[in-house]
Design an enzyme around this catalytic site. Structure first.
Site, PDB file in Angstrom:
ATOM      1  N   CYS A  47      -3.370  -4.027   3.952  1.00 47.84           N
ATOM      2  CA  CYS A  47      -2.000  -4.516   4.132  1.00 47.84           C
ATOM      3  C   CYS A  47      -1.985  -5.863   4.850  1.00 47.84           C
ATOM      4  O   CYS A  47      -2.982  -6.281   5.434  1.00 47.84           O
ATOM      5  CB  CYS A  47      -1.181  -3.528   4.964  1.00 47.84           C
ATOM      6  SG  CYS A  47      -1.115  -1.845   4.337  1.00 47.84           S
ATOM      7  N   CYS A  51       3.551  -5.393   7.255  1.00 43.53           N
ATOM      8  CA  CYS A  51       3.833  -4.279   6.343  1.00 43.53           C
ATOM      9  C   CYS A  51       4.836  -3.301   6.963  1.00 43.53           C
ATOM     10  O   CYS A  51       4.662  -2.851   8.099  1.00 43.53           O
ATOM     11  CB  CYS A  51       2.536  -3.542   6.004  1.00 43.53           C
ATOM     12  SG  CYS A  51       2.795  -2.191   4.819  1.00 43.53           S
ATOM     13  N   CYS A  78      -1.734  -2.620  -0.814  1.00 44.16           N
ATOM     14  CA  CYS A  78      -0.515  -1.856  -0.520  1.00 44.16           C
ATOM     15  C   CYS A  78       0.601  -2.262  -1.482  1.00 44.16           C
ATOM     16  O   CYS A  78       0.832  -3.452  -1.711  1.00 44.16           O
ATOM     17  CB  CYS A  78      -0.091  -2.116   0.924  1.00 44.16           C
ATOM     18  SG  CYS A  78       1.488  -1.383   1.383  1.00 44.16           S
TER      19      CYS A  78
END
Length: 371
Positions: A47, A51, A78
């Protein structure tokens, strides 16, 4: 044995929670996007720091200096923060820039629904992001752009009618309803460079130095501070190059005396009609400045929050610098977040002196840096 132990300690990585980058992940710091990435062993994803997913257990987190290192884990990107692509902020900035170009190149003002549809976003989301980045709503941006086109057309010598329709107004009636607010005067007078406008003025003396007060029929158009009265008059001429500048008579000098009194003792208040000329965004900033009470200070970020544009601190500073109404529109009450004075169009020492007396101190005589 000591050497072996030291080598083992050096090769042992610090716990993630001891790394300062973990704190940026915890607060989902968007400014950290692109500086580093992180992966989560239990979910098998990597990520970006901002995030919005549920915070991972730091025991399962590994930090990466580059995107290549994050990909090398074998985990997938992600799906929420999409770390392989541009950051959300960069994407929103590009979206707003494209919307601005659409507004500028459209014959008629596009609706909010049209702009949001072209961006692939809901109208509510698009409106919030546009205002956060530009400091204006899409409608206000379109109005400001059309006003700029009208001004340019009039300055280039176009007729009033041609300037109105070239700027995208589909009727002269709609334009004339807003023309004075856009231009600060009638379109015909603006086209002539204010040639038929009378500006009355007078220069007074304060403990802050010389002060020039100038007024149009609408109200006080400028309050300027400086060390040299002649320089203030030249500044006024530059601001109104084609207007008739008329020296004030005894009645007008009484008005100047009121302004001088306010500069010396701000607690007295100053209730005068102002002729404020600026963009829609500047006028919102200046009104927020007038709402700051005597003796109070706020940061540029606080002003940005108050007018609903939390990311527009640089634009706030620019609007403060463009203020032509010293003391009446109290841009001296805006300071940096750390409490430092920052800049002031009429000099940092004057700003310091104004804040000192507004806080209840004596009206000390300003000392010019040239003295």
């Amino acid at each position: 044995m000591f050497i072996t132990l030291a080598r083992d300690l050096k090769s042992t990585p610090l716990p993630v929670t001891d790394d300062p980058r973990w704190a940026r992940i915890v607060v989902r710091d968007k400014s950290a996007d692109g500086a580093f990435w992180y992966s989560v062993a239990t979910t098998g994803v990597y990520c970006r720091p901002s995030c919005p997913s549920r915070r991972a257990n730091p025991a399962n987190v590994q930090l990466h200096d580059t995107l290549a290192q994050a990909k090398a884990t074998g985990f997938r990107a992600c799906r929420r923060c999409k770390p392989d692509g541009p950051s959300l902020e960069a994407g929103n900035a590009a979206m707003v820039a494209d919307a601005c170009r659409r507004i500028e190149h459209s014959e008629e003002e596009p609706s909010l629904a049209e702009l949001a549809g072209a961006a692939g976003r809901s109208a509510g989301y698009f409106h919030r992001v546009f205002k956060a980045i530009t400091g204006l709503t899409p409608k206000d941006y379109a109005a400001a752009h059309r006003a700029a086109r009208v001004r340019q057309g009039l300055e280039d010598g176009a007729s009033v009618t041609a300037a109105i329709y070239d700027a995208g107004f589909n009727s002269s009636g709609r334009f004339y309803e807003k023309s004075t607010g856009m231009l600060g005067m009638t379109p015909t007078r603006y086209r002539a460079g204010g040639a038929n406008e009378d500006i009355r003025f007078a220069v007074g003396e304060t403990t802050l130095g010389a002060i020039l007060v100038a007024s149009s029929r609408k109200g006080v158009a400028s309050i300027l501070l400086g060390d040299d009265p002649d320089a203030l008059v030249r500044d006024l001429q530059d601001r109104f190059p084609k207007a008739r500048l008329i020296g004030g008579d005894r009645d007008y000098e009484a008005l100047v005396a009121r302004v001088v009194g306010f500069a010396e003792a701000p607690q007295l208040g100053l209730d005068l009609p102002l002729d404020v000329r600026g963009t829609a965004f500047q006028q919102r900033v200046w009104q927020a400045l007038r709402d700051i009470p005597v003796g109070g200070t706020v940061s540029y970020a606080e002003i940005a929050e108050r007018i609903g544009t939390p990311k527009a601190t640089r634009a706030i500073a620019a609007a403060c610098a463009a203020n032509a109404h010293a003391v009446a529109i109290p841009c001296h009450r805006v300071i940096r977040k750390d409490g430092a004075l920052s800049g002031y169009a009429w000099g940092a020492e004057r700003k310091r002196a104004l804040l000192h007396r507004e806080a209840g101190g004596s009206a000390k005589t300003y000392r010019s840096s040239r003295a």
